[in-house]
Design a protein around this motif. Sequence first.
Motif, PDB file in Angstrom:
ATOM      1  N   VAL A 174      47.859  32.018  43.828  1.00  0.00           N
ATOM      2  CA  VAL A 174      47.155  33.258  44.171  1.00  0.00           C
ATOM      3  C   VAL A 174      47.865  33.979  45.324  1.00  0.00           C
ATOM      4  O   VAL A 174      47.276  34.812  45.998  1.00  0.00           O
ATOM      5  CB  VAL A 174      45.678  32.976  44.533  1.00  0.00           C
ATOM      6  N   GLN A 175      49.129  33.652  45.516  1.00  0.00           N
ATOM      7  CA  GLN A 175      49.935  34.280  46.561  1.00  0.00           C
ATOM      8  C   GLN A 175      51.406  34.019  46.256  1.00  0.00           C
ATOM      9  O   GLN A 175      51.758  32.951  45.773  1.00  0.00           O
ATOM     10  CB  GLN A 175      49.563  33.705  47.937  1.00  0.00           C
ATOM     11  N   GLY A 176      52.233  35.021  46.470  1.00  0.00           N
ATOM     12  CA  GLY A 176      53.660  34.843  46.259  1.00  0.00           C
ATOM     13  C   GLY A 176      54.172  35.553  45.020  1.00  0.00           C
ATOM     14  O   GLY A 176      53.415  36.130  44.237  1.00  0.00           O
ATOM     15  N   ARG A 203      40.164  34.442  45.077  1.00  0.00           N
ATOM     16  CA  ARG A 203      40.860  33.768  46.172  1.00  0.00           C
ATOM     17  C   ARG A 203      40.212  34.238  47.473  1.00  0.00           C
ATOM     18  O   ARG A 203      39.445  35.194  47.486  1.00  0.00           O
ATOM     19  CB  ARG A 203      42.354  34.047  46.194  1.00  0.00           C
ATOM     20  N   GLY A 204      40.550  33.558  48.573  1.00  0.00           N
ATOM     21  CA  GLY A 204      40.021  33.951  49.866  1.00  0.00           C
ATOM     22  C   GLY A 204      40.762  35.149  50.429  1.00  0.00           C
ATOM     23  O   GLY A 204      41.624  35.735  49.787  1.00  0.00           O
ATOM     24  N   GLY A 205      40.405  35.525  51.662  1.00  0.00           N
ATOM     25  CA  GLY A 205      40.988  36.704  52.285  1.00  0.00           C
ATOM     26  C   GLY A 205      42.416  36.475  52.744  1.00  0.00           C
ATOM     27  O   GLY A 205      42.938  35.359  52.698  1.00  0.00           O
ATOM     28  N   GLU A 209      50.083  41.577  52.556  1.00  0.00           N
ATOM     29  CA  GLU A 209      51.189  40.854  51.914  1.00  0.00           C
ATOM     30  C   GLU A 209      50.646  39.693  51.087  1.00  0.00           C
ATOM     31  O   GLU A 209      51.115  39.441  49.971  1.00  0.00           O
ATOM     32  CB  GLU A 209      52.171  40.330  52.970  1.00  0.00           C
ATOM     33  N   ASP A 210      49.648  38.966  51.634  1.00  0.00           N
ATOM     34  CA  ASP A 210      49.073  37.826  50.919  1.00  0.00           C
ATOM     35  C   ASP A 210      48.423  38.256  49.616  1.00  0.00           C
ATOM     36  O   ASP A 210      48.457  37.533  48.615  1.00  0.00           O
ATOM     37  CB  ASP A 210      48.029  37.120  51.800  1.00  0.00           C
ATOM     38  N   LEU A 211      47.787  39.436  49.613  1.00  0.00           N
ATOM     39  CA  LEU A 211      47.040  39.905  48.444  1.00  0.00           C
ATOM     40  C   LEU A 211      47.879  40.795  47.526  1.00  0.00           C
ATOM     41  O   LEU A 211      47.343  41.345  46.563  1.00  0.00           O
ATOM     42  CB  LEU A 211      45.799  40.682  48.911  1.00  0.00           C
ATOM     43  N   SER A 212      49.170  40.923  47.795  1.00  0.00           N
ATOM     44  CA  SER A 212      49.989  41.884  47.050  1.00  0.00           C
ATOM     45  C   SER A 212      50.077  41.555  45.561  1.00  0.00           C
ATOM     46  O   SER A 212      50.250  42.452  44.744  1.00  0.00           O
ATOM     47  CB  SER A 212      51.395  41.956  47.652  1.00  0.00           C
ATOM     48  N   ALA A 233      37.065  38.751  42.422  1.00  0.00           N
ATOM     49  CA  ALA A 233      36.462  38.333  43.698  1.00  0.00           C
ATOM     50  C   ALA A 233      37.605  37.919  44.629  1.00  0.00           C
ATOM     51  O   ALA A 233      37.821  36.738  44.867  1.00  0.00           O
ATOM     52  CB  ALA A 233      35.480  37.191  43.489  1.00  0.00           C
ATOM     53  N   VAL A 234      38.319  38.911  45.123  1.00  0.00           N
ATOM     54  CA  VAL A 234      39.534  38.669  45.891  1.00  0.00           C
ATOM     55  C   VAL A 234      39.314  39.048  47.345  1.00  0.00           C
ATOM     56  O   VAL A 234      38.916  40.172  47.649  1.00  0.00           O
ATOM     57  CB  VAL A 234      40.717  39.483  45.320  1.00  0.00           C
ATOM     58  N   GLY A 235      39.572  38.100  48.243  1.00  0.00           N
ATOM     59  CA  GLY A 235      39.541  38.389  49.666  1.00  0.00           C
ATOM     60  C   GLY A 235      38.144  38.386  50.249  1.00  0.00           C
ATOM     61  O   GLY A 235      37.210  37.771  49.730  1.00  0.00           O
TER      62      GLY A 235
END
Length: 400
Positions: A174-176, A203-205, A209-212, A233-235
């Motif tokens: 969920v990141q990268g 995913r969590g907050g 950049e993390d949520l890109s 349900a993101v962040g």
Amino acid sequence: MKLRDLTVSEATNYISRLFSSDPILNACSVIGELSGLKRYPSGHVYFSVVDEHSKLPCVMFRSDAERFAGLRLRDGDRVKLQGRVAVYQREGRYQMICHNIARDGAGELFQKFLLLKEALSKRGYFAAERKKDLPEIRRIGVITSKVGAAIEDFTSILARRNRLIQIELYPSLVQGSEAARQIIAGIAYFNRVQSVDAIVITRGGGSIEDLSCFNDAELAEAIYHSELPIVSAVGHEVDFTIADFVADLRAATPSAAAELISVPLSESEREMKRLLSDMNGALKNRVSALTTQLNNNHPTNLLSAVRRLVEYNKLQASATFDRAAGAIEAAIKDRRQSVEQHYKTIFLQNPERLLGRGYCYAKDKDGKLISTVRAVECGDDISLFMSDGKLVTTVKEVIK
């Protein structure tokens, strides 16, 4: 050596000449985080750039500030400045006089986010009329990391509210750089096997950049074309991604997603217990009455009476269970309709929908909501909140 006596003006003028003659200070580029951003009626913009150790006062005069008004900068933005460092002799302090300003790092990501959002909005990807309603959920597909707070919060809330709903997890980054591709594969998998009633992507907050990966154009296409309804349900509550806008339903957090897709069992369980208790009492009373009747009958009629008793009780039990099942189903249906009606009401009253139509709301410098012009005076700094950010401005005139 005898020291020369200087006036304050002579000393500051000498320092100013030193700054002006320094080739680095006379044309430099500085990267930092915006702080104390203020726009004055004169058109000049005053602010500072800071890092964890230092603070540099800055000014951008109106002629330059007008060229960058569209950036909608705000405190906390990471920026790259170009200009010169000079001495403001009247105050005896140095400041950077800026000629150019641009977002740095996350700012570029945010600009890409806005461009993709605008393009997809024009293509109708966010239209309310194309969004699918959630069916009654018996089995939910979840696309997220197999470890972490998101899946833990989601499963714990769902177990507390409705333990009958089963979860099928599709593990994904969920990141990268590989995250978007894996999430798209998860959507394709659930649509292919049709083993769930709906999909939750969560995913969590994190930072922009993390949520890109949730602002990926191909992921937006996969969500839009999914046959199964998708909940994003993101962040945290303040985080918005392209996936949130395209999804059929947006939940502020993983926990909120679990609440949205589930109907609590408590009311249905109470109704079932009441019906079973009534059925048990009725059967006991009937058995007692028939027992008395059998005791009063002639022995030769005993077998016939037992057969009639068994047959009667079978019919009574079947009818009672049918009524209980019907009542439970009706109760669950009524509860679901109530939840759907509440959701529609909340959706229609969502202030974000009003902000998207050009409305805004104002807060004073302490963050308090301004509901009347009597709460402000000329010269007050206020913030105007819109759908995609806020404006910090100074009141020039109050008209009552």
